[in-house]
Design a protein around this motif. Sequence first.
Motif, PDB file in Angstrom:
ATOM      1  N   SER A   1      -7.389  -0.779   6.518  1.00 50.12           N
ATOM      2  CA  SER A   1      -7.318  -0.873   5.058  1.00 50.12           C
ATOM      3  C   SER A   1      -6.004  -1.537   4.675  1.00 50.12           C
ATOM      4  O   SER A   1      -5.169  -1.844   5.534  1.00 50.12           O
ATOM      5  N   VAL A   2      -5.799  -1.723   3.364  1.00 48.96           N
ATOM      6  CA  VAL A   2      -4.559  -2.357   2.909  1.00 48.96           C
ATOM      7  C   VAL A   2      -3.366  -1.424   3.065  1.00 48.96           C
ATOM      8  O   VAL A   2      -2.217  -1.855   2.924  1.00 48.96           O
ATOM      9  N   SER A   3      -3.610  -0.146   3.353  1.00 50.72           N
ATOM     10  CA  SER A   3      -2.512   0.801   3.578  1.00 50.72           C
ATOM     11  C   SER A   3      -2.208   0.972   5.062  1.00 50.72           C
ATOM     12  O   SER A   3      -1.389   1.811   5.435  1.00 50.72           O
ATOM     13  N   ASP A   4      -2.870   0.175   5.900  1.00 52.00           N
ATOM     14  CA  ASP A   4      -2.654   0.249   7.340  1.00 52.00           C
ATOM     15  C   ASP A   4      -1.176  -0.010   7.651  1.00 52.00           C
ATOM     16  O   ASP A   4      -0.564  -0.940   7.146  1.00 52.00           O
ATOM     17  N   GLU A   5      -0.604   0.816   8.528  1.00 57.56           N
ATOM     18  CA  GLU A   5       0.814   0.691   8.865  1.00 57.56           C
ATOM     19  C   GLU A   5       1.143  -0.682   9.456  1.00 57.56           C
ATOM     20  O   GLU A   5       2.232  -1.218   9.242  1.00 57.56           O
ATOM     21  N   SER A   6       0.213  -1.255  10.207  1.00 60.74           N
ATOM     22  CA  SER A   6       0.445  -2.567  10.811  1.00 60.74           C
ATOM     23  C   SER A   6       0.607  -3.650   9.740  1.00 60.74           C
ATOM     24  O   SER A   6       1.384  -4.589   9.906  1.00 60.74           O
ATOM     25  N   LEU A   7      -0.129  -3.502   8.647  1.00 65.84           N
ATOM     26  CA  LEU A   7      -0.024  -4.458   7.543  1.00 65.84           C
ATOM     27  C   LEU A   7       1.273  -4.237   6.779  1.00 65.84           C
ATOM     28  O   LEU A   7       1.996  -5.198   6.473  1.00 65.84           O
ATOM     29  N   ILE A   8       1.597  -3.002   6.486  1.00 64.28           N
ATOM     30  CA  ILE A   8       2.813  -2.680   5.745  1.00 64.28           C
ATOM     31  C   ILE A   8       4.053  -3.130   6.522  1.00 64.28           C
ATOM     32  O   ILE A   8       5.047  -3.559   5.941  1.00 64.28           O
ATOM     33  N   ALA A   9       3.962  -3.083   7.846  1.00 64.99           N
ATOM     34  CA  ALA A   9       5.123  -3.387   8.693  1.00 64.99           C
ATOM     35  C   ALA A   9       5.582  -4.841   8.580  1.00 64.99           C
ATOM     36  O   ALA A   9       6.738  -5.149   8.876  1.00 64.99           O
ATOM     37  N   ILE A  10       4.692  -5.736   8.162  1.00 62.17           N
ATOM     38  CA  ILE A  10       5.096  -7.159   8.081  1.00 62.17           C
ATOM     39  C   ILE A  10       5.751  -7.489   6.746  1.00 62.17           C
ATOM     40  O   ILE A  10       6.272  -8.587   6.572  1.00 62.17           O
ATOM     41  N   LEU A  11       5.757  -6.550   5.797  1.00 58.76           N
ATOM     42  CA  LEU A  11       6.362  -6.797   4.494  1.00 58.76           C
ATOM     43  C   LEU A  11       7.882  -6.740   4.595  1.00 58.76           C
ATOM     44  O   LEU A  11       8.435  -6.141   5.517  1.00 58.76           O
TER      45      LEU A  11
END
Length: 318
Positions: free
Chosen positions: A112-122
């Motif tokens: 999902s958009v709250s996935d830690e892997s996605l958040i980590a690239i911000l």
Amino acid sequence: MNTWANSPVIAANQTLIVERGSNLTSVSRQIFSDQSPLYFRSSILYARLQNQTAIQSGEYQLDADDSWQAILDLLESGNTVKRQVTLVEGWTVKQALEHLHSQEKIERTLSSVSDESLIAILPEGYKHPEGWFFADTYQYQLGDSDLDILKRSHQKMRDVLDTGWQERDQNIPLQSAYEALVLASIVEKETGLDSERPVIASVFTQRLRKRMRLQTDPTVIYGLGDSYKGNITRKHLRQKTDYNTYVIKGLPPTPIALVGAEAIQATLHPAAEEYLYFVAKGDGSHYFSKTLDEHNKAVREYQLVNRAKEYRSQPLNQ
């Protein structure tokens, strides 16, 4: 042997998948599986003599009448099948992720958009991914994941935004590149006409200068989330959320959509206009006004009295 290697060995177009860790022996077995063992042994011997045993993994398109030499050249080059996926201006990051998951050959790694892997690239300090991905068309190949594509999209956004911020008009009432990104997302949602974006941006910058509320419907809709069913009401405009710019002052806390280069450019270089209001005319364009009285007349004209039969707030090609 050279004559054989340059003669057709593929009878019809086909796709060849070379898995990671595969070697030429296993690939040759795939290609010559329905032919005489002599073909297999000859293919390996020829490749060794040509010093072409190093191959790259991926998905390859083999064409009818390809020779073994042509196939070796292809496997050595790594010229794999490339596909394209487009992330559209105005989409939310949730819509973008769903679109990636609907594409063939893209590996799904994000939940999902709250996935830690996605958040980590911000960038450090940001926990909300909305707006951080550049709306554009991206190439991908077998083995690429949803996160791989979003990483490229994010890096392009940072590059475009950082460059644009350095070259911005110095008098715009924005304190950071991120504020510019937030406003650009609103501009993106308010119009699909390239010619209107700088004017729309000028309305919002004028309002920010005068400490007026932005009063833009797309932020209200974004704040409603899944509870919004397609028809904005007066109750919605009064409902307090962090994104309701009829209620809050200034910009919402985050962007509300993906943006492209045109919206960023318009936000950083708004038109030199003094408009404070605009209303959709129903044909995809807007009428701009400098005074509230003129705006109210335009609302009656385009929204009430002569409302278009096939009313739309975006151009037909959007």
